[in-house]
Design an enzyme around this catalytic site. Structure first.
Site, PDB file in Angstrom:
ATOM      1  N   CYS A 335       0.798  -1.244   0.000  1.00  0.00           N
ATOM      2  CA  CYS A 335       0.000   0.000   0.000  1.00  0.00           C
ATOM      3  C   CYS A 335       0.825   1.286   0.000  1.00  0.00           C
ATOM      4  CB  CYS A 335      -0.987   0.023   1.155  1.00  0.00           C
ATOM      5  SG  CYS A 335      -1.314  -1.536   1.943  1.00  0.00           S
ATOM      6  N   ARG A 364       7.146 -10.987   5.849  1.00  0.00           N
ATOM      7  CA  ARG A 364       6.857 -10.804   7.270  1.00  0.00           C
ATOM      8  C   ARG A 364       7.474 -11.969   8.020  1.00  0.00           C
ATOM      9  NH1 ARG A 364       0.508  -9.571   6.413  1.00  0.00           N
ATOM     10  NH2 ARG A 364       0.823  -8.049   4.763  1.00  0.00           N
ATOM     11  N   GLN A 382       0.983 -11.002  -2.840  1.00  0.00           N
ATOM     12  CA  GLN A 382      -0.435 -10.631  -2.787  1.00  0.00           C
ATOM     13  C   GLN A 382      -0.909 -10.230  -4.176  1.00  0.00           C
ATOM     14  OE1 GLN A 382       0.030  -7.432   0.088  1.00  0.00           O
ATOM     15  NE2 GLN A 382      -1.022  -8.657   1.634  1.00  0.00           N
ATOM     16  N   ASP A 384      -2.533  -7.834  -5.124  1.00  0.00           N
ATOM     17  CA  ASP A 384      -2.948  -6.602  -4.470  1.00  0.00           C
ATOM     18  C   ASP A 384      -3.447  -5.573  -5.472  1.00  0.00           C
ATOM     19  OD1 ASP A 384      -3.302  -5.234  -2.182  1.00  0.00           O
ATOM     20  OD2 ASP A 384      -1.179  -5.031  -1.664  1.00  0.00           O
ATOM     21  N   HIS A 386      -5.043  -1.248  -5.228  1.00  0.00           N
ATOM     22  CA  HIS A 386      -5.570  -0.144  -4.439  1.00  0.00           C
ATOM     23  C   HIS A 386      -6.360   0.766  -5.343  1.00  0.00           C
ATOM     24  CE1 HIS A 386      -2.231  -1.675  -1.976  1.00  0.00           C
ATOM     25  NE2 HIS A 386      -3.154  -1.550  -1.046  1.00  0.00           N
ATOM     26  N   LYS A 470     -14.804  -3.268   6.391  1.00  0.00           N
ATOM     27  CA  LYS A 470     -14.333  -4.199   5.366  1.00  0.00           C
ATOM     28  C   LYS A 470     -15.319  -5.321   5.116  1.00  0.00           C
ATOM     29  CE  LYS A 470     -11.650  -6.883   8.659  1.00  0.00           C
ATOM     30  NZ  LYS A 470     -10.544  -7.782   8.852  1.00  0.00           N
ATOM     31  N   HIS A 516      -8.460  -1.225  -0.389  1.00  0.00           N
ATOM     32  CA  HIS A 516      -7.483  -2.314  -0.571  1.00  0.00           C
ATOM     33  C   HIS A 516      -8.292  -3.537  -0.950  1.00  0.00           C
ATOM     34  CE1 HIS A 516      -4.576  -0.311   2.343  1.00  0.00           C
ATOM     35  NE2 HIS A 516      -5.721   0.165   2.779  1.00  0.00           N
TER      36      HIS A 516
HETATM   37 ZN   LIG Z   1      -3.215  -2.366   0.812  1.00  0.00          ZN
END
Ligand SMILES: [Zn+2]
Ligand SMILES: [Zn+2]
Length: 648
Positions: A335, A364, A382, A384, A386, A470, A516
């Site tokens: 992000c 992580r 991910q 991912d 945005h 969410k 997200h």
């Molecule tokens: Zn994000």
């Protein structure tokens, strides 16, 4: 009178000292027969506990997690009773319910529990259960409790840490245990029980302490439930993605590379690439733009985003460079990078929404004990994206994301799911950032979008992140296990932290809202779940090899190659097995690889320009003779059944 609020929001008045079971009976006798546990104002209580104040009451049956917890924990009392009977002098410590069953940690002293004893223990537990003993919670003074357990150092330690006046014992049958409560009404409903395993466990999880024996068990209200549970466990073992990943040659781990860092083998990498291409294609239609960002970023970036505060201390430590004071972090989230992409130039409301997508790898640090195949790793990618939009666009953007997620699930055979809508805790509004007005807008956008798309939803108050509400998709796999896949989150926090703006129709600068979203979640975890859901028999469009050509002998090698070429011209992924092996052996190996189509070629086929198809899992040596064109049509039709074109 006291006011009791039920989960549906209804409020009923009762005389003080009414018990949860009596409240259940006031609803209906039939319902009350199934009630086995309760919680009052968020605390687990007995169904016999007198209620003395106003509050919220939840009544649990076996079908609720709260009911199962009470059921399993209560069984641990009965098991402890039997263990004490069979092994006199042992010291009991703690016996909680866990996600599947319960355990009891026991100091067996000079005794030893072996597999051979399990059946005897189980039988005795059921014998006692049939006697329908009530579980009764009884307050005791601290000194009395210490006296009872003066020969048990573990319970003594537990009691010492409790406050006088809060200590309770639980009695059932001839057995008493130190316990704060959470029991089913009586033992009679325990109809099946099994000891699953025993393992070593240090007292209080500290290896400096004495090692105890942890006895794991599970119990059910019906024998049939236990049988089904055991069958499911067997099937789960057969489908374990770590086992199938090895057999299908998809991924591996190397201790030299490091724990929790998966290595994708050619077949696995190709499968992963197909998933990526599949999503990229749909995302392109949905108006996403692909971006690429580095695997590391300056520490400051993550301090700004707040991720350093969240992941910094317990995760990978900053990377230092020869330059003094320069520190980089392995990226824990994509992000912040995407916020900086948005910040590259000014935007007008007419430019929005901007949708940036990236298959971004993040790192992580997970404790080594937490690592598990591909589901818990230290580096993962991910899917991912945005979305930066105006508050008024949220509604439509949310609907679009739901469409995309449903398309992904449909194409991969996940049909059984619910959507969890996580909203603010209505009573503690000040722990969330962002204005009330924006929160209401976002919460309504999610609720409306979910309703509009006909999703089966559950609403969870207080489960929202501090930065926004969410929606999570909870998917049930073929074994009925629930996984959280696909998440859509609204965020008011990062746009502020990164000072993102757009010029509104009023010519003023405004802060955009950020969404997200990740339909797969992470490629690693998604593929693990997909392997277990399909038992390695992926949808045909995704299979590493859709067909394998098995020649009956070397004589037909040229024809086999010709078949392969024709299939490749039609973009069918195929291989030739021309090893000097029997056809039986070749079929067995292809079965192991779960290859959907085995195409057998020999004299007959060469002469007629055909192939004999044997479907994976079928008997025989090819029971359908077809031309290549006919085979291509079969494959195309089957792919079309699962893989539809994404439309917006
Ligand atoms: Zn994000
Ligand atoms: Zn208990």
């Amino acid at each position: 009178m006291i006011k009791i609020t039920l989960p549906d929001g209804s409020v009923k008045e009762f005389a003080p000292n009414i018990t949860p079971m009596e409240v259940a009976k006031s609803i209906s006798e039939g319902f009350a027969r199934n009630v086995i546990s309760a919680s009052f104002n968020g605390t687990i209580v007995e169904t016999t506990t007198p209620l003395t104040t106003d509050g919220s009451l939840i009544l649990y049956t076996w079908n609720d997690e709260g009911g199962k917890k009470a059921f399993w924990h209560s069984t641990s009392h009965v098991m402890a009773q039997v263990l004490e009977e069979m092994y006199p002098g042992i010291k009991l410590t703690l016996g909680p319910a866990i996600s599947n069953g319960f355990y009891y940690d026991v100091d067996f002293e000079d005794h030893k529990i072996t597999d051979a004893d399990f059946k005897k223990i189980e039988d005795r537990v059921l014998e006692i259960s049939r006697e329908k003993h009530e579980f009764k919670l009884r307050p005791v003074s601290k000194s009395e409790a210490l006296e009872v357990y003066k020969d048990n150092v573990y319970k003594t330690e537990l009691i010492t840490n409790l406050e006088d006046g809060t200590i309770t014992f639980c009695d059932h049958s001839t057995f008493t245990d130190l316990c704060r409560g959470g029991h089913i009404p009586n033992t009679g409903i325990i109809k099946a029980m099994k000891i699953m395993s025993v393992a070593g466990a240090y007292w209080r999880g500290d290896e400096k302490n004495k090692q105890l024996t942890r006895v794991y068990g599970i119990s059910f209200p019906k024998q049939k439930d236990l049988t089904e549970y055991l069958e499911l466990l067997e099937e789960a073992k057969r489908r374990d993605h770590r086992k199938l990943g090895k057999e299908l040659e998809l991924f591996a781990f190397s201790t030299k590379v490091g724990q929790g860092l998966p290595l994708w083998l050619p077949k696995g990498a190709a499968l992963r690439d197909r998933l990526e291409q599949f999503l990229k294609k749909a995302q392109k239609k949905a108006g996403y733009e692909q971006v690429v960002t580095p695997h590391i970023g300056q520490k400051e970036l993550y301090v700004t985003s707040g991720h350093y505060a969240k992941y910094g201390a317990d995760s990978f430590q900053p990377i230092n460079t020869p330059a003094e004071g320069e520190e980089f972090l392995l990226k824990p989230m994509n992000c912040p990078h995407h916020c900086e992409i948005y910040n590259v130039r000014p935007w007008s409301y007419k430019d929005l929404p901007k949708r940036y997508a990236e298959f971004g790898t993040v790192y992580r640090y997970e404790q080594s004990g937490e690592l598990h195949g591909l589901t818990r790793v230290r580096g993962f990618t991910q899917d991912d994206a945005h979305i930066f939009c105006t508050p008024d666009q949220l509604d439509q953007e949310f609907k679009n994301v739901i469409d995309l997620v449903l398309y992904v699930f449909g194409s991969l055979g996940f049909e059984n799911f619910t959507a969890q809508i996580s909203l603010r805790d209505q009573e503690n509004r000040d722990k969330y950032i962002g204005s009330d007005e924006n929160w209401e807008k976002a919460e309504n956008a999610i609720i409306n979008a979910a309703a509009d798309k006909g999703l089966k939803t559950v609403v969870a108050y207080g489960e929202a992140a501090f930065y926004g509400p969410k929606l999570d998709f909870m998917v049930k796999d073929a074994l009925g296990r629930q996984w959280q896949l696909g998440t859509i989150q609204v965020d008011y926090n990062l746009p502020e932290r990164f000072e993102l703006t757009y010029k509104g129709s009023d010519d003023q600068l405004h802060t955009p809202v950020m969404i997200h979203r990740a339909p797969f979640g992470s490629m690693e975890r998604f593929i693990a779940i997909l392997i277990e859901h399909t038992a390695g028999k992926f949808p045909l469009w995704l299979m590493p090899e859709q067909a394998i050509i098995l020649s009956l002998s070397e004589k037909y090698e040229i024809y086999a190659k010709k078949v392969l070429n024709l299939l490749e011209n039609h973009e069918i992924r195929a291989l030739i097995d021309n090893r000097n092996e029997t056809i039986g052996k070749k079929i067995r190996d292809a079965e192991m690889q779960k290859t959907p189509f085995m195409l057998i070629v020999g004299e007959e086929e060469e002469k007629n320009g055909t192939i004999s198809i044997r479907r994976q899992g079928q008997e025989g040596n090819g029971n359908m003779s077809v031309t290549i064109e006919e085979f291509v049509a079969i494959v195309t039709e089957e792919i079309g059944k699962t893989l539809k074109t994404f439309t917006v």
